[in-house]
Structures are given as C-alpha cells and as structure tokens.
Write an enzyme that holds these catalytic residues in place. Structure first.
Site, PDB file in Angstrom:
ATOM      1  N   GLU A   4       3.154  44.096   6.921  1.00 15.46           N
ATOM      2  CA  GLU A   4       2.148  43.039   6.835  1.00 15.46           C
ATOM      3  C   GLU A   4       1.753  42.644   8.244  1.00 15.46           C
ATOM      4  O   GLU A   4       2.603  42.445   9.113  1.00 15.46           O
ATOM      5  CB  GLU A   4       2.670  41.807   6.084  1.00 15.46           C
ATOM      6  N   GLU A  64      10.097  39.622   1.994  1.00 16.68           N
ATOM      7  CA  GLU A  64      10.307  38.395   2.771  1.00 16.68           C
ATOM      8  C   GLU A  64      11.392  37.488   2.209  1.00 16.68           C
ATOM      9  O   GLU A  64      11.164  36.291   1.989  1.00 16.68           O
ATOM     10  CB  GLU A  64       8.988  37.636   2.935  1.00 16.68           C
TER      11      GLU A  64
END
Length: 473
Positions: A365, A261
């Site tokens: 995720e 991320e």
C-alpha cells in the site's frame, strides 16, 4: 455432505469457467489454475533477492471432469525475477467512508462510520439492497480491462471475514457475522475470473478480521478497543476463514494474505499473537492450498526489520507486505516536495537489506497523497491535520482545496510533483519485489486514484516509462 451455499444464479453469471465436480461435496472447483510447482511446497523458502528458492511452472489448460470449458489460464508469476506492479481494489468488499462517501451520506445517519455500523444502525434489508448495488457496480470487468491496458499485473482484493460463507462444517467456532451484512462472496468469484481473463494475478487479503485487527474503519470496525489478537475465538475464526478460502478457491488465487495491518504497535501481546497467527495460518493453509499458491504476511506496523528470520524456510513461498505513507503525522506533513522524494529514496537500504536474506518484499500500500485532506480519510466526521480541522490541535499547513478532490483544481506544479512522487515510489519498491498502489478508484480523491492519475497524466500508461530515471541518484 456439505450444503451447497452458492446461489445458482450467481454461479451462472460467472460463466463456464466455474463448474462443480462430482464427489466434491458441492465444492466450487477451479481447474487448470493452480500452476502447481513440481517440487514439494514445504521444502522451499520464500526468499528475496538473496537465495532465490523457487522455479515457477507454466500453467496448462485442461478440461474439467464434467466436460465444461476450462478456466482462463495465466502463467505463474515468478516473484524471484519479475516485478509486481499492482493496484488495490479498495472500498469494494470492505467499505471505507473516504473512498465511497456517498454510501454513507445517503444513510442520513452520521453515526454510521464503518461497515460494522452500516449493518448495525439501519434496516438489514435496506443495507443489503444498497450493498448489492455497490458490489455490482463499484468494480466491473471494464476496470480490469483498463488495468491490463495500463500494465497492471496484480490486483490486491481486500476482503472482510464476514463475506466468507463458513458453515458449521468448516469451523468448530462461531459462524455468525452480525451485524455485518454478508453477500459479497459471488462478486469476489467474479473478480477472480475477470482478473484471469485480463492476465492479472490476484492477491486475496483478509482486510477485515474478527474483532478488528487495528481499530480502523479499514478493518470493518472503527473502535478504540480492537479484539482480534487478544481473543482466541477471533483468531480461530480467522484461521478457519483462511483455510476455507484456500480450500474452496485457492486454485484461482495467486497470493493469500493472512492479515492486513495487524496492530503490532498495541503491545507485546498483540505482536506475539500476530506472529503466532501467521505461523499457525501458514501451516493450516499449506495443508489444503494448491502447492504453488503464495502466502503473504504483513509487518504489522513494526517495520520489516522486526521480522528478520521469520518464515524463511520450510513453509513454501512467502511474501512480506509493508505499507508506506508520508501523511499521517505532523513531521510528514511538514516535508517539502523534494523532502518527500528524498525520504522515499532513503527506504531503499532498509527494504533491500531485509529482502536479501529474508522474504520477497512488496510495498503493498502507498499512494500519491501527501496530505490527509481527503474527506473522512481519518474517519467519518474527523477533519484533517493539514488544515487544522483534526480532532486534536495541529499546525495549519494550508487549504485542502488544491490537494485532493477533483484534479481540475490541481496546479501544474503539484501535478509535476505527483509524477515525480509516483516514479520515486515505484522505483524504490522495484528495488525489491514491487508495489501495489492504494487505490484504483475513489469517488472524490484524485490524489489517491490510480485511474484518475492515468487520466491526468501523472501516472504513465506504461509503468516502465520514466521521466526521472535517476531519481534517487
């Protein structure tokens, strides 16, 4: 000669699978775990369903040069043909207040909001004692046995750079980790061994990068001014960290994720620097890694379409990691149960069109949660948008009491939806290479816990079981 930095007691605890080989500068040697491809790793392409590209070889067991037992063996995973069905081991080596709120509450200091302040704002010996207890107990081999029984074939292990024991001989940059408290490395080694023992493939993920790659507590440091991508010394430290992992334990790692991320949304400089980091890290890792180890990159919040043509040839096997949550904005929270399912289905075209001509693609995720109600999900001391306790004014959507926490308070209607939502998200992800649920366990958030979903019945014990086989029509 490199100094040996693993404590003898810690290594012995790992069992006979871990040995030291003479003449390797005290390097931890992992044998028969690379599953090396007979081809040149630099010649293939990490492709999606379009062009294939790689043939996986089965691993064979060999004895170590010292006569010790070999490591557990596991056939190499064929990402072109098999589906990843995995879970994240969240909150273990990178603390997140919402996953383990007790660790933060017991400090008695509300200013401790992440792993950075956990080390900065309390006595280091106390912090190390508490963290050691956490590393020893939050995940155990029993968890891996449960995962195996539930059909899980991958674990993604979030790791902070501060837990990787670089020495001055491993880098030309800095080696300090202050104020982070190091010490998790031996427990990572245990996890890799447990995974192999239970037929589970491993993804080691740089979840906390030097300087923070996004400013969220899940990077290790909650800050409005993250510095990873705009500070060359931080990028260099991350590169050295990736090389160290690949060189020292690459034989036990199936996939090495270069960064979790990264905040590509922070501007063109961040986006371009993250791209350059991925290119440089891929080259550096390939120079030292086992030939069959796969590399994973992330879409940096830019969407997979922004990565068309990136790292598609001459770099060996590469996977794209994209994350998908429907709960961190007002429009998402306003969706009905049916709309959440419909939006998930609408992602199929985007994912498959990218993967067809680019990289294998995994939804690395996602969760069953559709609210941000979980205590401290938005950060310690920060409320939820759902019930309008957030730091900025939001619409009131209802009480949080029946959407998170202990599932004993969940309605039958909600549990039925949770099963539908689990099925639609796994169905969508399996239109490409597969999925990795966030997370296996949480102290008080059953809507996020795969383990509690299994116990509650909204996640099936066999991930191929379907109550809604035509969920996307």
């Amino acid at each position: 000669m490199r100094c040996c930095f693993w404590a003898t007691a810690s290594l012995l605890a790992l069992g006979p699978a871990w040995t030291r080989a003479a003449g390797q500068q005290c390097r931890l040697q992992v044998n028969a775990a690379t599953g090396a491809d007979s081809g040149d790793s630099s010649s293939g392409t990490g492709t999606g369903s379009g062009s294939g590209g790689h043939t996986s070889a089965s691993e064979t067991s060999t004895a170590t040069s010292t006569g010790a037992s070999s490591t557990p063996t596991l056939a190499a995973f064929d990402y072109a043909k098999e589906k990843v069905r995995g879970v994240n081991l969240g909150g273990w080596f990178v603390l997140e207040p919402w996953i383990t709120p007790s660790l933060f509450e017991e400090t008695g200091n509300e200013d401790i909001v992440d792993e950075y302040t956990y080390g900065q704002l309390q006595d280091q010996d106390t912090a190390l004692e508490k963290l050691t207890q956490h590393w020893e107990t939050w995940y155990t081999e029993d968890d891996f046995a449960e995962m195996e029984a539930a059909g899980i074939n991958h674990v993604r292990i979030p790791l902070g750079y501060w837990s990787v024991p670089l020495t001055s001989s491993d880098t030309q940059g800095y080696t300090h980790t202050d104020p982070y408290v190091p010490g998790a490395w031996p427990y990572l080694l245990k996890a890799l061994n447990w995974a192999k023992m239970h037929n589970i493939h491993t993804i080691v993920d740089l979840h906390g990068a030097p300087g923070s790659q996004n400013g969220y507590d899940n990077s290790g440091q909650r800050t409005g001014n993250p510095q990873f991508a705009v500070t060359p010394t931080n990028v260099s430290r991350a590169l050295d960290t990736m090389v160290f992992i690949a060189k020292e334990i690459g034989g036990m790692v199936d996939v090495l994720e270069l960064l979790n991320e990264g905040a590509g949304f922070r501007g063109d400089d961040w986006a371009s620097n993250i791209r350059q980091y991925f290119q440089d890290a891929t080259t550096a890792v390939r120079n030292v890694a086992p030939t069959d180890m796969t590399i994973m990159i992330g879409d940096a919040f830019l969407g997979v379409q922004s990565w068309d043509g990136f790292l598609t040839s001459g770099v060996g096997k590469v996977i794209m990691d994209t994350h998908d949550y429907q709960l961190f904005s007002e429009p998402e929270l306003e969706r009905s149960f049916d709309e959440h399912v419909s939006v998930a289905c609408s992602n199929i075209e985007t994912l498959t069109s990218y993967a067809h001509d680019n990289l294998w693609t995994v939804v690395g995720e996602w969760s069953n949660a559709i609210t941000d109600c979980t205590l401290w999900l938005n950060g310690r001391g920060i409320g939820a948008r759902w019930d309008a306790t957030y730091v900025t004014p939001t619409s009131y959507h209802g009480s949080c009491s029946s959407y998170t926490g202990n599932s004993d308070g969940f309605s039958d209607e909600y549990k039925t939806f949770l099963r539908r939502y689990w099925e639609v998200q796994t169905y969508v992800a399996e239109q490409v290479t597969g999925w990795i649920y966030w997370t296996w366990k949480a102290e008080n958030a059953d809507d996020w816990s795969y383990q509690r979903g299994l116990a509650g019945g909204w996640i099936p014990q066999d991930p191929t079981d379907r109550l809604y086989p035509n969920i996307c029509g």
